[in-house]
Write an enzyme that holds these catalytic residues in place. Sequence first.
Site, mmCIF file in Angstrom:
data_model
loop_
_atom_site.group_PDB
_atom_site.id
_atom_site.type_symbol
_atom_site.label_atom_id
_atom_site.label_comp_id
_atom_site.label_asym_id
_atom_site.label_seq_id
_atom_site.Cartn_x
_atom_site.Cartn_y
_atom_site.Cartn_z
ATOM 1 N N ASN A 149 0.808 -1.217 0.000
ATOM 2 C CA ASN A 149 0.000 0.000 0.000
ATOM 3 C C ASN A 149 0.845 1.274 0.000
ATOM 4 O O ASN A 149 0.373 2.327 -0.431
ATOM 5 C CB ASN A 149 -0.921 -0.027 1.228
ATOM 6 C CG ASN A 149 -1.561 1.316 1.485
ATOM 7 O OD1 ASN A 149 -2.492 1.716 0.800
ATOM 8 N ND2 ASN A 149 -1.037 2.050 2.465
ATOM 9 N N ALA A 205 3.277 12.021 -13.213
ATOM 10 C CA ALA A 205 4.266 11.098 -12.642
ATOM 11 C C ALA A 205 3.562 10.027 -11.801
ATOM 12 O O ALA A 205 3.903 8.851 -11.858
ATOM 13 C CB ALA A 205 5.265 11.867 -11.784
ATOM 14 N N TYR A 206 2.550 10.449 -11.036
ATOM 15 C CA TYR A 206 1.802 9.502 -10.210
ATOM 16 C C TYR A 206 1.119 8.468 -11.100
ATOM 17 O O TYR A 206 1.177 7.263 -10.843
ATOM 18 C CB TYR A 206 0.759 10.259 -9.365
ATOM 19 C CG TYR A 206 -0.016 9.367 -8.426
ATOM 20 C CD1 TYR A 206 0.569 8.884 -7.249
ATOM 21 C CD2 TYR A 206 -1.330 9.002 -8.697
ATOM 22 C CE1 TYR A 206 -0.133 8.063 -6.380
ATOM 23 C CE2 TYR A 206 -2.046 8.183 -7.826
ATOM 24 C CZ TYR A 206 -1.444 7.722 -6.674
ATOM 25 O OH TYR A 206 -2.142 6.893 -5.819
ATOM 26 N N GLY A 207 0.495 8.941 -12.173
ATOM 27 C CA GLY A 207 -0.191 8.040 -13.108
ATOM 28 C C GLY A 207 0.744 7.011 -13.715
ATOM 29 O O GLY A 207 0.433 5.820 -13.776
ATOM 30 N N VAL A 208 1.929 7.464 -14.145
ATOM 31 C CA VAL A 208 2.899 6.533 -14.740
ATOM 32 C C VAL A 208 3.392 5.539 -13.683
ATOM 33 O O VAL A 208 3.534 4.341 -13.957
ATOM 34 C CB VAL A 208 4.081 7.290 -15.387
ATOM 35 C CG1 VAL A 208 5.195 6.321 -15.807
ATOM 36 C CG2 VAL A 208 3.597 8.093 -16.603
ATOM 37 N N VAL A 220 -10.255 8.442 -2.018
ATOM 38 C CA VAL A 220 -10.436 8.286 -0.576
ATOM 39 C C VAL A 220 -9.918 9.517 0.171
ATOM 40 O O VAL A 220 -8.855 10.051 -0.160
ATOM 41 C CB VAL A 220 -9.682 7.018 -0.092
ATOM 42 C CG1 VAL A 220 -9.860 6.825 1.408
ATOM 43 C CG2 VAL A 220 -10.195 5.788 -0.849
ATOM 44 N N THR A 241 -7.894 11.128 2.372
ATOM 45 C CA THR A 241 -6.630 10.880 3.072
ATOM 46 C C THR A 241 -5.787 12.136 2.942
ATOM 47 O O THR A 241 -6.145 13.065 2.208
ATOM 48 C CB THR A 241 -5.856 9.713 2.413
ATOM 49 O OG1 THR A 241 -5.604 10.066 1.036
ATOM 50 C CG2 THR A 241 -6.629 8.404 2.465
#
Length: 276
Positions: A89, A192-195, A230, A232
């Site tokens: 996670n 960058a997160y998507g890749v 979510v 967070t």
Amino acid sequence: MSNVPVAVVTGSNKGIGFAIVKALCKQFPGDVYMTARDPSRGQEAVAKLQKEGLHPLFHQLDIDDLQSIRALRDFLKEKYGGLNVLVNNAGIAFKVHDTTPFAVQAEVTLKTNFFGTRNVCTELLPLMKPYGRVVNVSSMVSSSALGGCSQELQKKFRSDTITEEELVGLMTKFVEDTKKSVHEKEGWPNTAYGVSKIGVTVLSRIQARMLNEKRKGDHILLNACCPGWVRTDMAGPQATKSPDEGAETPVYLALLPSDADGPHGQFVSNKTVRPW
């Protein structure tokens, strides 16, 4: 050595990881380990769950640090002779308005979300016991980012024969391309997160294939999942799901019954297999 089943959740002192540990403490018939980079934050989170009458255990883990991963590996091997449930996670994301140069965001994000997760898998997957369950927490953003890739890249990321080495090469190329400011020209989306999460989803597909080839009789099930949007620290207060709701799909995959033969090697959200 203990015969008690054991579950490990990475990056679990807060957010979705914390909610996954809480649910597993209630439903998993064995020891549940919360992990965090910072032991004091981890112990604080453990104390919170103890107040709710739950009994998680704690082990330090920084997925950016190979020695930290190997210390956890050796501990699990020695104390339990392996591992029954692994939920990967741990992850990071820069905020949308962060002014850090994109090339730096790319390198830092992939270091943790892809390369760190991969290192955990490299060290801990060999410890998985028969009927083990592995859940790699990815994101719906991996699908939208895939759609933002060139046809050529999409074809590679959807391939049923891509190897881990080829995937590592592509993830490394993305980081290099951002440094040269040619990532869009080279067919990459501007996330960058998507890749990094494309990397996690494709890595999961590859790992499931490897388990089929090398450990077919062990009935281990491994999947990637999207917890949803979510509330967070990462996603912010506008998100639609509570952490407990975000934990539902990862926990469902972590607790698939021993007679289940799937899902395996899939991308799952809201407990449903999604096309990749």
